[in-house]
Design a protein around this motif. Structure first.
Motif, PDB file in Angstrom:
ATOM      1  N   ARG A 124       6.479  -6.247   2.820  1.00 52.14           N
ATOM      2  CA  ARG A 124       5.455  -5.205   2.914  1.00 52.14           C
ATOM      3  C   ARG A 124       5.574  -4.156   1.816  1.00 52.14           C
ATOM      4  NH1 ARG A 124       4.518  -3.862   9.386  1.00 52.14           N
ATOM      5  NH2 ARG A 124       3.335  -5.778   9.838  1.00 52.14           N
ATOM      6  N   ARG A 125       6.734  -4.058   1.224  1.00 47.23           N
ATOM      7  CA  ARG A 125       6.910  -3.085   0.136  1.00 47.23           C
ATOM      8  C   ARG A 125       6.129  -3.476  -1.119  1.00 47.23           C
ATOM      9  NH1 ARG A 125      12.596  -3.083   1.798  1.00 47.23           N
ATOM     10  NH2 ARG A 125      12.969  -1.209   3.049  1.00 47.23           N
ATOM     11  N   HIS A 126       5.568  -4.691  -1.156  1.00 46.47           N
ATOM     12  CA  HIS A 126       4.811  -5.083  -2.343  1.00 46.47           C
ATOM     13  C   HIS A 126       3.641  -4.136  -2.592  1.00 46.47           C
ATOM     14  CE1 HIS A 126       1.904  -6.983   0.461  1.00 46.47           C
ATOM     15  NE2 HIS A 126       1.056  -6.994  -0.553  1.00 46.47           N
ATOM     16  N   THR A 127       3.175  -3.479  -1.541  1.00 43.68           N
ATOM     17  CA  THR A 127       2.056  -2.548  -1.707  1.00 43.68           C
ATOM     18  C   THR A 127       2.486  -1.313  -2.510  1.00 43.68           C
ATOM     19  OG1 THR A 127       2.568  -1.593   0.467  1.00 43.68           O
ATOM     20  CG2 THR A 127       0.876  -3.299   0.381  1.00 43.68           C
ATOM     21  N   THR A 128       3.631  -0.743  -2.154  1.00 43.52           N
ATOM     22  CA  THR A 128       4.117   0.430  -2.894  1.00 43.52           C
ATOM     23  C   THR A 128       4.631   0.026  -4.274  1.00 43.52           C
ATOM     24  OG1 THR A 128       6.239   0.231  -1.730  1.00 43.52           O
ATOM     25  CG2 THR A 128       4.648   1.792  -0.855  1.00 43.52           C
ATOM     26  N   TYR A 129       5.252  -1.161  -4.373  1.00 50.48           N
ATOM     27  CA  TYR A 129       5.675  -1.648  -5.690  1.00 50.48           C
ATOM     28  C   TYR A 129       4.460  -1.790  -6.614  1.00 50.48           C
ATOM     29  CZ  TYR A 129      10.146  -3.102  -3.520  1.00 50.48           C
ATOM     30  OH  TYR A 129      11.370  -3.140  -2.863  1.00 50.48           O
ATOM     31  N   GLY A 130       3.373  -2.317  -6.060  1.00 47.14           N
ATOM     32  CA  GLY A 130       2.171  -2.503  -6.864  1.00 47.14           C
ATOM     33  C   GLY A 130       1.620  -1.188  -7.381  1.00 47.14           C
ATOM     34  N   ILE A 145      -7.837   1.411 -16.045  1.00 49.33           N
ATOM     35  CA  ILE A 145      -8.204   1.164 -14.654  1.00 49.33           C
ATOM     36  C   ILE A 145      -8.275   2.515 -13.968  1.00 49.33           C
ATOM     37  CG2 ILE A 145      -7.202  -1.139 -14.518  1.00 49.33           C
ATOM     38  CD1 ILE A 145      -4.764   0.073 -13.104  1.00 49.33           C
ATOM     39  N   ASN A 146      -9.088   2.626 -12.952  1.00 50.32           N
ATOM     40  CA  ASN A 146      -9.179   3.921 -12.278  1.00 50.32           C
ATOM     41  C   ASN A 146      -8.249   3.997 -11.071  1.00 50.32           C
ATOM     42  OD1 ASN A 146     -10.508   2.725 -10.050  1.00 50.32           O
ATOM     43  ND2 ASN A 146     -12.540   3.125 -10.911  1.00 50.32           N
ATOM     44  N   GLU A 147      -8.201   5.151 -10.461  1.00 50.83           N
ATOM     45  CA  GLU A 147      -7.267   5.365  -9.357  1.00 50.83           C
ATOM     46  C   GLU A 147      -7.574   4.443  -8.180  1.00 50.83           C
ATOM     47  OE1 GLU A 147      -3.994   7.249  -7.295  1.00 50.83           O
ATOM     48  OE2 GLU A 147      -4.546   6.830  -9.379  1.00 50.83           O
ATOM     49  N   GLY A 148      -8.851   4.071  -8.028  1.00 53.48           N
ATOM     50  CA  GLY A 148      -9.219   3.178  -6.940  1.00 53.48           C
ATOM     51  C   GLY A 148      -8.525   1.828  -7.034  1.00 53.48           C
ATOM     52  N   VAL A 149      -8.318   1.336  -8.259  1.00 53.81           N
ATOM     53  CA  VAL A 149      -7.622   0.061  -8.457  1.00 53.81           C
ATOM     54  C   VAL A 149      -6.168   0.194  -8.014  1.00 53.81           C
ATOM     55  CG1 VAL A 149      -6.909  -1.663 -10.156  1.00 53.81           C
ATOM     56  CG2 VAL A 149      -9.164  -0.591 -10.338  1.00 53.81           C
ATOM     57  N   ARG A 150      -5.545   1.299  -8.378  1.00 55.22           N
ATOM     58  CA  ARG A 150      -4.151   1.536  -7.971  1.00 55.22           C
ATOM     59  C   ARG A 150      -4.059   1.665  -6.441  1.00 55.22           C
ATOM     60  NH1 ARG A 150      -5.220   5.359 -12.102  1.00 55.22           N
ATOM     61  NH2 ARG A 150      -4.489   4.589 -14.134  1.00 55.22           N
ATOM     62  N   LEU A 151      -5.039   2.371  -5.865  1.00 58.13           N
ATOM     63  CA  LEU A 151      -5.037   2.550  -4.416  1.00 58.13           C
ATOM     64  C   LEU A 151      -5.295   1.236  -3.684  1.00 58.13           C
ATOM     65  CD1 LEU A 151      -6.896   5.971  -4.050  1.00 58.13           C
ATOM     66  CD2 LEU A 151      -4.456   5.511  -3.710  1.00 58.13           C
ATOM     67  N   ALA A 152      -6.056   0.341  -4.294  1.00 55.90           N
ATOM     68  CA  ALA A 152      -6.283  -0.971  -3.670  1.00 55.90           C
ATOM     69  C   ALA A 152      -4.973  -1.749  -3.555  1.00 55.90           C
ATOM     70  CB  ALA A 152      -7.308  -1.773  -4.470  1.00 55.90           C
ATOM     71  N   ALA A 153      -4.127  -1.651  -4.580  1.00 58.91           N
ATOM     72  CA  ALA A 153      -2.810  -2.295  -4.514  1.00 58.91           C
ATOM     73  C   ALA A 153      -1.981  -1.694  -3.379  1.00 58.91           C
ATOM     74  CB  ALA A 153      -2.084  -2.137  -5.844  1.00 58.91           C
ATOM     75  N   LEU A 154      -2.109  -0.394  -3.177  1.00 61.42           N
ATOM     76  CA  LEU A 154      -1.337   0.309  -2.152  1.00 61.42           C
ATOM     77  C   LEU A 154      -1.915   0.103  -0.750  1.00 61.42           C
ATOM     78  CD1 LEU A 154       0.957   2.408  -1.547  1.00 61.42           C
ATOM     79  CD2 LEU A 154      -0.800   4.184  -1.811  1.00 61.42           C
ATOM     80  N   GLN A 155      -3.238   0.034  -0.657  1.00 64.68           N
ATOM     81  CA  GLN A 155      -3.897   0.150   0.656  1.00 64.68           C
ATOM     82  C   GLN A 155      -4.549  -1.127   1.186  1.00 64.68           C
ATOM     83  OE1 GLN A 155      -6.811   3.226   0.085  1.00 64.68           O
ATOM     84  NE2 GLN A 155      -5.305   4.874  -0.081  1.00 64.68           N
ATOM     85  N   HIS A 156      -4.466  -2.257   0.485  1.00 67.35           N
ATOM     86  CA  HIS A 156      -5.257  -3.409   0.925  1.00 67.35           C
ATOM     87  C   HIS A 156      -4.785  -4.013   2.244  1.00 67.35           C
ATOM     88  CE1 HIS A 156      -2.055  -5.314  -1.540  1.00 67.35           C
ATOM     89  NE2 HIS A 156      -2.220  -6.384  -0.762  1.00 67.35           N
ATOM     90  N   HIS A 157      -3.642  -3.558   2.771  1.00 67.03           N
ATOM     91  CA  HIS A 157      -3.209  -4.001   4.105  1.00 67.03           C
ATOM     92  C   HIS A 157      -3.367  -2.890   5.146  1.00 67.03           C
ATOM     93  CE1 HIS A 157      -1.779  -8.001   3.173  1.00 67.03           C
ATOM     94  NE2 HIS A 157      -1.126  -7.540   2.116  1.00 67.03           N
TER      95      HIS A 157
END
Length: 366
Positions: free
Chosen positions: A212-218, A228-240
């Motif tokens: 599950r840490r792959h989200t914060t690692y991403g 890339i915009n902040e939304g792309v970074r947040l998608a890596a963090l928040q897609h789960h």
């Protein structure tokens, strides 16, 4: 108007008023020329009468379908051959494979070198240029190695996220960024032990936490990436994350979750379940759509889910399919209130998948 009973309808008759099922769905549209099999469909739906062109009981001679219309029946192998040819030689597949190779290279080197974001963007644009030939339920990569699952999931999620952003009416400036969100959402997996990602047995509590840490690692890997915009970074963090707060890593709810992440969540779940993995067979896309629909209440954005299912199942009558029992057939009617369970013709008989719940479409052939 000349209303006649279905028993009197002759092939070649032209319908002059939409034929509606008892449930209110349009079965045949005004202007359609009746084919022999259509009479069986009318009877299957218990339609009693239709309005046709000409005097009552005096149908016009059989006339050919207008140019540009698709016949319900594929009488030759031409469509199938063209489809197979497209799968091996299409520009879409060429650009897909270039994207896959670049993603693989980028993911493997990201921990030690900057992400080649401009090269990724250039290739993503080349791939998007071929999007007209991409259908979520139909597209299959030429070669799928289950060890490359994460890379295929990234590229397919990029394509599907772009389509969802379009379908949901988001501004055009967000389409490419949504595709980037799909492409990079699981990049954090490069910092997770590969044996955990491919483990065929249930993970222990500690192992699950690490995965599950792959989200914060991403998010950390993308934090300083430009273009890339902040939304792309947040998608890596928040897609789960889930809209009811039951997701991870931050247990966000509803509007706290970026809409890129909501888009990617649907694309990721669909492709995760329909791709072959080292420890699990690929599942039927239609079965997965049903699971997404039934299991998403309170978890996924309902508008995105409904739009995704309606758009992906909007296939023309005559689309050739394979059922879960191995039989081949073709779609003859889709009730839009039950889009994953169309009526299909199999071996000369009509099968209503809304009634035959133990059957489902395993794959689309052409």
């Amino acid at each position: 108007m000349p209303n006649i009973s279905v028993a009197e309808v002759k092939p070649g008759s032209k319908i002059i008023k939409d034929v509606v099922t008892p449930l209110g769905s349009v079965l045949f549209s005004k202007g359609k020329v009746i084919l022999p099999r259509d009479i069986e469909i009318l009877q299957a739906f218990l339609v009693q009468q239709v309005e046709i062109e000409g005097a009552q009981g005096e149908n016009k001679p059989s006339e050919p379908a207008k140019a540009g219309t698709k016949p319900l029946s594929v009488k030759t192998g031409a469509t199938i051959n063209e489809s197979l040819l497209a799968k091996s030689n299409s520009p879409l597949h060429d650009e897909y494979e270039k994207m896959l190779a670049l993603v693989k290279q980028s993911y493997r080197s990201v921990a030690a070198a900057p992400l080649p974001i401009y090269e990724l963007r250039s290739q993503l644009e080349a791939l998007i240029n071929e999007l007209k030939d991409y259908h979520v339920l139909k597209f299959t990569p030429r070669v799928i190695n289950d060890q490359d699952y994460n890379y295929h999931n990234a590229v397919l999620s990029a394509l599907t996220s772009y389509k969802i952003a379009q379908w949901c009416g988001y501004p055009q400036k967000d389409w490419m960024q949504a595709a980037f969100a799909g492409l990079l959402h699981d990049i954090g997996n490069v910092k997770v032990d590969v044996s955990l990602l491919q483990k065929p047995t249930p993970l222990s509590g500690a192992e699950l936490e690490e995965v599950r840490r792959h989200t914060t690692y991403g998010y950390q890997l993308l934090r300083n990436v430009t273009a890339i915009n902040e939304g792309v970074r947040l998608a890596a963090l928040q897609h789960h994350e889930k809209i009811d707060g039951s997701g991870y890593p931050l247990h966000l709810e509803g509007t706290q979750i970026h809409f890129y992440a909501k888009i990617v969540a649907v694309a990721d779940i669909f492709h995760a379940m329909t791709l072959e993995k080292a420890y699990r067979k690929a599942q039927s896309p239609y079965k997965v759509l049903e699971q997404i629909l039934t299991e998403s209440f309170g978890k996924l954005d309902p508008v995105i889910v409904q739009t995704f299912i309606q758009k992906t199942t909007d296939l023309y009558n005559g689309t050739r399919i394979k059922l879960s029992d191995g039989r081949h057939g073709e779609i003859i009617f889709t009730d839009r209130s039950n889009p994953t369970r169309p009526m299909v013709q199999v071996e000369g008989k009509i099968v209503n998948l809304m009634l035959e719940r133990d059957l489902y479409i395993q794959e689309i052939i052409a």
